[in-house]
Design an enzyme around this catalytic site. Structure first.
Site, PDB file in Angstrom:
ATOM      1  N   ASP A  42      34.958  25.518  22.351  1.00 51.30           N
ATOM      2  CA  ASP A  42      33.822  24.598  22.406  1.00 51.30           C
ATOM      3  C   ASP A  42      33.087  24.752  23.731  1.00 51.30           C
ATOM      4  O   ASP A  42      33.677  24.596  24.800  1.00 51.30           O
ATOM      5  CB  ASP A  42      34.313  23.158  22.265  1.00 51.30           C
ATOM      6  N   TYR A  74      26.477  23.890  30.005  1.00 47.98           N
ATOM      7  CA  TYR A  74      27.712  23.776  30.781  1.00 47.98           C
ATOM      8  C   TYR A  74      27.721  24.745  31.961  1.00 47.98           C
ATOM      9  O   TYR A  74      27.464  25.948  31.802  1.00 47.98           O
ATOM     10  CB  TYR A  74      28.931  24.062  29.905  1.00 47.98           C
ATOM     11  N   ASN A 131      27.509  12.591  19.810  1.00 49.74           N
ATOM     12  CA  ASN A 131      26.939  11.477  20.574  1.00 49.74           C
ATOM     13  C   ASN A 131      25.722  10.848  19.883  1.00 49.74           C
ATOM     14  O   ASN A 131      24.668  10.662  20.497  1.00 49.74           O
ATOM     15  CB  ASN A 131      26.545  11.969  21.974  1.00 49.74           C
ATOM     16  N   GLY A 134      41.495  10.801  28.258  1.00 50.56           N
ATOM     17  CA  GLY A 134      41.019   9.778  29.181  1.00 50.56           C
ATOM     18  C   GLY A 134      40.388  10.343  30.433  1.00 50.56           C
ATOM     19  O   GLY A 134      40.636   9.847  31.541  1.00 50.56           O
ATOM     20  N   PHE A 163      44.910  10.028  32.083  1.00 53.03           N
ATOM     21  CA  PHE A 163      46.204   9.708  31.486  1.00 53.03           C
ATOM     22  C   PHE A 163      47.233  10.592  32.181  1.00 53.03           C
ATOM     23  O   PHE A 163      47.482  11.732  31.793  1.00 53.03           O
ATOM     24  CB  PHE A 163      46.197   9.959  29.976  1.00 53.03           C
ATOM     25  N   GLN A 164      47.801  10.077  33.246  1.00 53.74           N
ATOM     26  CA  GLN A 164      48.721  10.850  34.083  1.00 53.74           C
ATOM     27  C   GLN A 164      49.943  10.000  34.398  1.00 53.74           C
ATOM     28  O   GLN A 164      49.816   8.817  34.733  1.00 53.74           O
ATOM     29  CB  GLN A 164      48.045  11.241  35.405  1.00 53.74           C
ATOM     30  N   SER A 165      51.103  10.608  34.350  1.00 52.82           N
ATOM     31  CA  SER A 165      52.319   9.904  34.739  1.00 52.82           C
ATOM     32  C   SER A 165      52.364   9.744  36.258  1.00 52.82           C
ATOM     33  O   SER A 165      51.660  10.436  37.003  1.00 52.82           O
ATOM     34  CB  SER A 165      53.549  10.682  34.274  1.00 52.82           C
ATOM     35  N   ARG A 166      53.197   8.814  36.736  1.00 53.15           N
ATOM     36  CA  ARG A 166      53.359   8.643  38.177  1.00 53.15           C
ATOM     37  C   ARG A 166      53.841   9.938  38.823  1.00 53.15           C
ATOM     38  O   ARG A 166      53.422  10.290  39.926  1.00 53.15           O
ATOM     39  CB  ARG A 166      54.349   7.508  38.449  1.00 53.15           C
ATOM     40  N   HIS A 206      49.865  24.840  27.767  1.00 49.57           N
ATOM     41  CA  HIS A 206      51.151  24.884  27.066  1.00 49.57           C
ATOM     42  C   HIS A 206      51.735  23.485  26.878  1.00 49.57           C
ATOM     43  O   HIS A 206      52.349  23.194  25.843  1.00 49.57           O
ATOM     44  CB  HIS A 206      52.123  25.790  27.818  1.00 49.57           C
TER      45      HIS A 206
END
Length: 396
Positions: free
Chosen positions: A76, A81, A187, A244, A248-251, A323
């Site tokens: 895409d 871009y 959109n 997000g 959206f990320q872990s600590r 991956h």
């Protein structure tokens, strides 16, 4: 011909290098076969490095190679871009690898894509939904991509300045000429897409077969009208912002990025909000239940569970992230896990659904007005791939 030769000729293809190579039909109105995760090329280029992080050409080629080596064929991009570098580099990659026929390329027109060179205010007809903008954009995209056709062409953003007949007639002409194979739209309000596809069907023109929009466990507005509209017209949904905006990320991942001197690079702000942090934690809980660390894989699996013909776009710049995200294709979330993730947000379908209810084909349950008349049973629509009646991953 020996039995072995017959088996080689007519037998099934070997298993793919990853689940990325287990292809799917794009939509009921577009029979092309595509990978279940689409590689987003917004970051392929270095012209927008201040906002999206730098990616030199060698790194971009390596990412494209890794995606293709894993079985991916669905890319895409858009005319604007990275100030046109994205299309140009993808075109160079396909030419160097001699793999154009193996790839499914989606690009877009609509925004001003030449002001970076001509100057602001000097490229007025290089933008817009009108026929002239479309003509020049497709001409230039074909040149940059080094191809004679575009597999999927999207209208990037509805701008309210062009009539539905002008737009659909001009797009259909490109399909007739073989320069574009399938049509998509991004959109855009559901009522506009409905008007456009109704016009196309009534006039014997090519309809939109795919919609691209913003969707993730925290941003579910697409479910209100666009998802039902897509089902009605046999359209796929390709999803951006599935992760997000990278927040959206872990600590653990945030700490690792901090140690490496990397911040969050995102169009919609560079800091996690409290709600994004809460969602990241919830995604981490579900990931642990499946024995993995990747919160992004769970976010992608959530979208893949919601409906058939959903294709999340995965961006980023690192092969390891690619991956990690491919793990989503092997996850099957339970109904309880999906509801747990959705409980973090505050989405409400609102009026008129809070009055009339939702389609029984989705829930299997009668709406209030139908239930008032008599007990009823309903045939339910198809589930997402991998989700049977006994493992309902769809929204209810």
């Amino acid at each position: 011909m020996t039995g072995t030769q017959i088996l080689e000729l007519f037998g099934p293809a070997p298993e793919p290098p990853s689940e990325l190579g287990r292809y799917r039909i794009l939509s009921p109105t577009a029979g092309i076969r595509v990978s279940p995760l689409q590689l987003g090329a917004l970051s392929i280029g270095d012209a927008w490095s201040a906002d999206l992080g730098s990616m030199d050409k060698d790194s971009a080629m390596a990412l494209l190679d890794a995606y293709a080596a894993s079985g991916g064929n669905f890319i895409d991009t858009a005319n604007a871009y990275q100030n046109e570098q994205s299309e140009t580099w993808i075109g160079e990659w396909m030419a160097n690898r001699n793999n154009r026929d193996q790839m499914v390329i989606a690009t877009k027109f609509g925004p001003d894509y030449r002001a970076h060179e001509l100057g602001k205010g000097l490229a007025v007809n290089y933008s817009g939904n009108h026929k002239r903008s479309l003509h020049m954009s497709v001409r230039d995209s074909l040149r940059k991509l080094q191809t004679s056709w575009i597999d999927i062409l999207y209208l990037h953003t509805w701008d309210y300045t062009t009539s539905v007949p002008e737009l659909m007639d001009a797009l259909h002409h490109l399909v007739q000429r073989g320069e574009v194979l399938y049509l998509g739209i991004c959109n855009t309000p559901a009522w506009v897409v409905s008007a456009a596809n109704t016009y196309a069907q009534q006039q014997g023109k090519t309809q939109f077969s795919v919609y691209q929009g913003r969707w993730n466990p925290l941003r579910r507005e697409l479910e209100r009208d666009i998802l039902p509209m897509a089902r009605h017209f046999g359209m796929a949904i390709t999803v951006y912002d599935a992760l997000g905006s990278g927040k959206f990320q872990s600590r653990k991942m945030l700490a690792r990025r901090k140690d490496q001197g990397e911040g969050l690079r995102a169009i919609y702000g560079r800091q996690q909000t409290a709600q994004e942090e809460a969602m990241s934690n919830a995604l981490g809980v579900v990931a642990a239940q499946h024995g993995i660390e990747s919160v992004t894989a769970v976010a992608l699996a959530y979208l893949l569970a919601k409906a058939p013909y959903v294709f999340p776009i995965i961006g980023g710049r690192k092969i390891q992230h690619l991956h990690d995200n491919i793990q989503a294709l092997s996850l099957r979330l339970t109904h309880e896990e999906i509801k747990y993730l959705e409980s973090v947000g505050d989405f409400d379908l609102g009026f008129p659904y809070d009055m009339v209810g939702v389609d029984p084909a989705d829930t299997g349950m009668a709406t209030p007005i139908v239930a008032q008349a008599a007990p009823m049973a309903f045939v339910q629509r198809s589930k997402a791939i991998g989700y049977s009646e006994s493992n309902k991953g769809l929204s209810e």
